[in-house]
Design a protein around this motif. Sequence first.
Motif, short mmCIF file in Angstrom:
data_model
loop_
_atom_site.label_atom_id
_atom_site.label_comp_id
_atom_site.label_asym_id
_atom_site.label_seq_id
_atom_site.Cartn_x
_atom_site.Cartn_y
_atom_site.Cartn_z
N LYS A 1 -3.59 14.40 3.48
CA LYS A 1 -3.54 13.23 2.60
C LYS A 1 -2.87 12.04 3.29
N GLU B 1 -5.34 10.65 5.86
CA GLU B 1 -6.37 9.82 5.22
C GLU B 1 -5.81 8.46 4.82
N PHE B 2 -4.57 8.43 4.35
CA PHE B 2 -3.93 7.15 4.01
C PHE B 2 -3.81 6.26 5.25
N ALA C 1 0.83 -1.21 0.00
CA ALA C 1 0.00 0.00 0.00
C ALA C 1 0.86 1.25 0.00
N CYS D 1 -5.21 14.03 13.20
CA CYS D 1 -4.86 14.89 12.08
C CYS D 1 -4.63 16.31 12.59
N LYS E 1 -8.02 0.81 8.90
CA LYS E 1 -9.31 0.16 8.70
C LYS E 1 -9.17 -1.10 7.85
N SER E 2 -8.44 -1.02 6.75
CA SER E 2 -8.33 -2.16 5.84
C SER E 2 -7.54 -3.31 6.47
N VAL F 1 -5.55 6.37 8.10
CA VAL F 1 -6.87 5.93 8.55
C VAL F 1 -7.37 4.79 7.69
N ASP F 2 -7.21 4.93 6.37
CA ASP F 2 -7.66 3.89 5.45
C ASP F 2 -6.92 2.58 5.69
N GLN F 3 -5.62 2.67 5.93
CA GLN F 3 -4.83 1.46 6.16
C GLN F 3 -5.19 0.79 7.49
N GLU G 1 0.78 3.97 -2.94
CA GLU G 1 0.40 5.35 -2.61
C GLU G 1 1.52 6.34 -2.92
#
Length: 213
Positions: A104, A107-108, A30, A125, A114-115, A110-112, A34
């Motif tokens: 940015k 957000e990366f 990831a 943030c 979660k995934s 947080v997304d990681q 990214e």
Amino acid sequence: MTEDEAREWLIRHFDVSRETMIKLEAFAAAVIAENSKQNLISAATIPNIWSRHIMDSAQLLRLGRSDADVPGPWLDLGTGAGFPGMIIAILTDFPVILVESRRKRFEFLVDQAKSLGLTNVKVHCGRLETLETFPVGTISARAFAPLGKLLGLAHRFSTEKTRWLLPKGRSVREELESVASSWQGSFQVESSQTDADAAIIVATGVRPRKRAR
């Protein structure tokens, strides 16, 4: 050190399960993906992401952290791409708080989290100055700020038992000398396992020196 050797080092020192290794592999992929959208890590280090970033982060866990004697969350300052904070969260069940001011990158992260199903991660943030004060067990910072500024900004989260784990480059001795007159505590320098020219400051009992009247 080759990438395979870095993987083997992780398995040997942390008894990494297959499930955890899958998460580390997914996170590494990831970050690389990214990196084409935002500059998370130097492009030159991508072929060596396991040794330069993942193992480099994981080695901090060998410097004496345990919830038994150092209670409180792990606070990682200027997390950036997630090193070392996300690696610590993947390898342990410590509650980890990541501080990242760039939207940015936030957000990366947080997304990681979660995934990858990392329920032990929280991401703030904003600048460190905007984070409420609370006691933490460990403070880590990789290329966050010069030592004097770092101690000044983060000291309010520290207790007598808080362990500071601060990777530094060749200037580590000079940085320690620069704060000797204003800060006190137990400061040790440990060699990096991934870079012969780098070191890690390990500190406890960090507090400002009282000014002479």
